[in-house]
Design a protein around this motif. Structure first.
Motif, PDB file in Angstrom:
ATOM      1  N   ASN A 158      13.191   1.870  -0.980  1.00  0.00           N
ATOM      2  CA  ASN A 158      12.611   2.896  -0.116  1.00  0.00           C
ATOM      3  C   ASN A 158      13.380   4.208  -0.268  1.00  0.00           C
ATOM      4  O   ASN A 158      12.787   5.293  -0.321  1.00  0.00           O
ATOM      5  CB  ASN A 158      12.632   2.434   1.337  1.00  0.00           C
ATOM      6  N   ALA A 159      14.716   4.111  -0.348  1.00  0.00           N
ATOM      7  CA  ALA A 159      15.540   5.303  -0.520  1.00  0.00           C
ATOM      8  C   ALA A 159      15.294   5.958  -1.877  1.00  0.00           C
ATOM      9  O   ALA A 159      15.287   7.189  -2.002  1.00  0.00           O
ATOM     10  CB  ALA A 159      17.024   4.936  -0.365  1.00  0.00           C
ATOM     11  N   LYS A 162      12.068   7.914  -1.660  1.00  0.00           N
ATOM     12  CA  LYS A 162      12.245   9.073  -0.789  1.00  0.00           C
ATOM     13  C   LYS A 162      13.004  10.175  -1.504  1.00  0.00           C
ATOM     14  O   LYS A 162      12.657  11.357  -1.404  1.00  0.00           O
ATOM     15  CB  LYS A 162      12.987   8.664   0.487  1.00  0.00           C
ATOM     16  N   GLN A 163      14.032   9.797  -2.256  1.00  0.00           N
ATOM     17  CA  GLN A 163      14.840  10.783  -2.966  1.00  0.00           C
ATOM     18  C   GLN A 163      14.092  11.391  -4.142  1.00  0.00           C
ATOM     19  O   GLN A 163      14.266  12.560  -4.470  1.00  0.00           O
ATOM     20  CB  GLN A 163      16.135  10.134  -3.472  1.00  0.00           C
ATOM     21  N   GLU A 165      11.052  12.118  -4.368  1.00  0.00           N
ATOM     22  CA  GLU A 165      10.010  13.039  -3.904  1.00  0.00           C
ATOM     23  C   GLU A 165       8.650  12.722  -4.524  1.00  0.00           C
ATOM     24  O   GLU A 165       7.841  13.603  -4.774  1.00  0.00           O
ATOM     25  CB  GLU A 165      10.395  14.491  -4.185  1.00  0.00           C
ATOM     26  N   SER A 168       4.797   8.959  -0.912  1.00  0.00           N
ATOM     27  CA  SER A 168       5.467   8.098   0.067  1.00  0.00           C
ATOM     28  C   SER A 168       5.182   6.637  -0.254  1.00  0.00           C
ATOM     29  O   SER A 168       4.033   6.242  -0.442  1.00  0.00           O
ATOM     30  CB  SER A 168       4.973   8.415   1.475  1.00  0.00           C
ATOM     31  N   THR A 169       6.257   5.836  -0.343  1.00  0.00           N
ATOM     32  CA  THR A 169       6.151   4.438  -0.763  1.00  0.00           C
ATOM     33  C   THR A 169       7.114   3.596   0.052  1.00  0.00           C
ATOM     34  O   THR A 169       8.261   3.979   0.261  1.00  0.00           O
ATOM     35  CB  THR A 169       6.476   4.284  -2.260  1.00  0.00           C
ATOM     36  N   ARG A 170       6.654   2.427   0.516  1.00  0.00           N
ATOM     37  CA  ARG A 170       7.505   1.510   1.265  1.00  0.00           C
ATOM     38  C   ARG A 170       7.357   0.095   0.720  1.00  0.00           C
ATOM     39  O   ARG A 170       6.283  -0.308   0.268  1.00  0.00           O
ATOM     40  CB  ARG A 170       7.127   1.496   2.750  1.00  0.00           C
ATOM     41  N   GLN A 186       1.585   2.586  -0.311  1.00  0.00           N
ATOM     42  CA  GLN A 186       1.821   3.872  -0.958  1.00  0.00           C
ATOM     43  C   GLN A 186       0.739   4.868  -0.554  1.00  0.00           C
ATOM     44  O   GLN A 186      -0.451   4.543  -0.538  1.00  0.00           O
ATOM     45  CB  GLN A 186       1.819   3.709  -2.477  1.00  0.00           C
ATOM     46  N   GLN A 200      -0.308  11.843   8.041  1.00  0.00           N
ATOM     47  CA  GLN A 200       0.974  11.339   8.515  1.00  0.00           C
ATOM     48  C   GLN A 200       0.794  10.279   9.595  1.00  0.00           C
ATOM     49  O   GLN A 200       1.527   9.290   9.651  1.00  0.00           O
ATOM     50  CB  GLN A 200       1.837  12.483   9.041  1.00  0.00           C
ATOM     51  N   THR A 207       2.615   1.671   8.303  1.00  0.00           N
ATOM     52  CA  THR A 207       3.969   1.174   8.050  1.00  0.00           C
ATOM     53  C   THR A 207       4.543   0.493   9.291  1.00  0.00           C
ATOM     54  O   THR A 207       5.294  -0.477   9.177  1.00  0.00           O
ATOM     55  CB  THR A 207       4.902   2.305   7.593  1.00  0.00           C
TER      56      THR A 207
END
Length: 307
Positions: A158-159, A162-163, A165, A168-170, A186, A200, A207
């Protein structure tokens, strides 16, 4: 929740629910997902190694993550996912193809097996890195690296996203060393939802719902049942199952190419000293043996005989 509009074909019905991946989308939101289950394929991939139980579990999570990641990339080639560190567990590695075949490997300090009882990923890897490599058959190779100081692989992945860019993915991952499972959500480019606030809100809601999943549910429930449990108030379309399988792509010809890369003088010196050259695959433990005659044939441009 809705299934795919077209009926599952005979090939899809033949795909084991224990070793498969399925894509799903949310009809009213710009979101997609992938869910994967591993059973026989994971057992087969680990059979050649006597890994400690929690190392098997971490490898199961990493395999699930690699299969999920392969679904996000439109390529033909190999995706490699590595977790490397300076702790008693120095390496976890999975290679996954676009056909959802994989092989996995772990390295650990066999003299420090007591330390492998440590809880959490950071306790095993120490100071680590997460390395994602995409090696397409056509096009440029890509590699991304981020520090790995998290308690779980899912948190590390996840990090990473996020880094980087990207969209958005979990990830949600689970494994007991015998089975493995994973879920990916995603965000998609703007299509259905044109307002950023709306997009959002959908991301936060989905999530949050996925965060209620338990490891037991991921390992025990069939995909449709699990998605219904998590997203029963959403319109979800689930696509056909795709088989996931262990497959090591090592071979005698590939080992011969490695020998050839050493140069004739060094290869002949090795076989003179040792009698034969044994080349073992670190993934599946298959051993390929080359005699002096085999080495001679390699440098004459011939493929050595299989034996």
């Amino acid at each position: 929740m809705s299934k795919q509009n077209t009926a599952l074909n005979d090939d899809s019905n033949a795909v084991s629910q224990k070793d498969c991946a399925q894509r799903f989308i949310f009809e009213n939101a710009d979101l997609r997902g992938e869910i994967v289950s591993l059973s026989d394929s994971l057992t087969e991939s680990l059979a050649a190694h006597d890994y400690p139980v929690n190392v098997k579990a971490l490898l199961g999570e990493l395999v699930a993550a690699a299969v999920l990641l392969s679904s996000t990339l439109k390529f033909e080639g190999i995706l490699s996912l590595q977790a490397k560190g300076d702790g008693p567990l120095s390496l976890l590695m999975v290679e996954c193809t676009d056909q959802k075949t994989f092989r996995a490997l772990a390295r650990w300090d066999e003299e420090s097996t007591d330390k492998l009882a440590a809880k959490g990923l950071s306790g095993l890897l120490g100071q680590g890195q997460l390395v994602l490599t995409v090696d397409p058959h056509k096009g440029n190779r890509y590699q991304g690296i981020v520090p790995l100081h998290h308690e779980t692989l899912a948190e590390g992945l996840n990090a990473y996203f996020k880094q980087s860019e990207q969209l958005s993915t979990r990830f949600w991952l689970a494994s007991n060393g015998v089975q493995g499972a994973g879920i990916l959500l995603q965000a998609l480019p703007e299509s259905i939802e044109t307002e950023a606030v709306e997009r959002q809100e959908s991301w936060s809601r989905m999530t949050m719902l996925a965060d209620t999943v338990t490891e037991a549910e991921m390992l025990e429930l069939e995909h449709e049942s699990l998605l219904l449990r998590l997203f029963h108030e959403e319109e979800v379309r689930v696509f056909d199952r795709e088989a996931v399988a262990f497959n090591c792509n090592c071979s005698r010809p590939r080992s011969a190419k490695i020998l050839a890369s050493l140069g004739q003088e060094e290869a002949e010196s090795m076989v003179a000293d040792l009698g034969t050259i044994e080349m073992g695959c670190q993934f599946c433990s298959q051993t390929y043996i080359f005699t002096a005659q085999d080495v001679s044939e390699i440098f004459q441009g011939n493929q050595p005989k299989t034996h």
